[in-house]
Design an enzyme around this catalytic site. Sequence first.
Site, PDB file in Angstrom:
ATOM      1  N   ASP A 241       0.837  -1.213  -0.005  1.00 34.97           N
ATOM      2  CA  ASP A 241       0.104  -0.025   0.004  1.00 34.97           C
ATOM      3  C   ASP A 241       0.945   1.327  -0.009  1.00 34.97           C
ATOM      4  O   ASP A 241       1.811   1.223   0.421  1.00 34.97           O
ATOM      5  CB  ASP A 241      -0.822   0.167   1.246  1.00 34.97           C
TER       6      ASP A 241
HETATM    7  N1  URA Z   1      -1.417  -5.937   3.907  1.00 33.02           N
HETATM    8  C1  URA Z   1      -1.726  -4.562   3.967  1.00 33.02           C
HETATM    9  O1  URA Z   1      -2.726  -4.215   4.406  1.00 33.02           O
HETATM   10  N2  URA Z   1      -0.981  -3.788   3.199  1.00 33.02           N
HETATM   11  C2  URA Z   1       0.097  -3.867   2.532  1.00 33.02           C
HETATM   12  O2  URA Z   1       0.831  -3.136   1.951  1.00 33.02           O
HETATM   13  C3  URA Z   1       0.537  -5.343   2.458  1.00 33.02           C
HETATM   14  C4  URA Z   1      -0.163  -6.388   3.201  1.00 33.02           C
END
Ligand code: URA
Length: 240
Positions: free
Chosen positions: A105
């Site tokens: 993310d």
């Molecule tokens: N899970 C999440 O919530 N965010 C990420 O970036 C990777 C795994």
Amino acid sequence: MIERLQKYLAEAGVASRRKSEEFIFSGRVSVNGDVVSEPGFKVDSEKDIVEFDGKRVFAEKEHIYIAFHKPEGCVTTVKDQFGRKTVLDYFGDIDRRIYPVGRLDYDTSGLIIMTDDGELTYALTHPKHNIDKVYIAKVDKIPAKEKIAEFEKGLIIDGYKTKTAPAKLTVVKKYKNSASLEIVIHEGRNRQVRKMCGAIGCNVLKLKRIAVGNIELGNIKKGEYRFLSEQEILYLKNGI
Ligand code: URA
């Protein structure tokens, strides 16, 4: 990279692998000054001097494989419709079309593998691929034992009927009103760690990925990268 002589020649654009074998048999190829007439002969593409009809030939560079420490505040797509920073902005010094394997993310930091090997990217991001990913999540609560058990068994997130696959949650550190958790999952659903933590009543304040299978983030600084070792590349390729 150690490889068979005919493969090296094919990569260097001399001829197809089969045709290169014929050239080797007919004594037109030398390695470090000695004629080699055995096609299975292994060469080290980084050290050995390979000549065809007396002229040095160079194998096309292999694919490249990089461990990158993604900082928060950048996207793992190659372009962003909102003009935000992307992971590629950190690779101005690399003259290749590389792309990230999987996603993190915008607000997650940590390890992401970058490569120009499309086959490996496809295989590693395929849902059937079970590579463990390890995260450190700072959350706003200390989860109770029963909640940890629920998390590990599998949870419904996103209203999907199927639960998340078995996962591992270890409380690494407890603070007064928060905790650091080590979480291991192998699926790659959208914002999965955040949603799984949310499903047991914990908000994620910070999230960092510290390993993908055997590949570790180690001490790579944010925004910096290192090339994977040959062993790490083989490990990834053998798993697919
Ligand atoms: N899970 C999440 O919530 N965010 C990420 O970036 C990777 C795994």
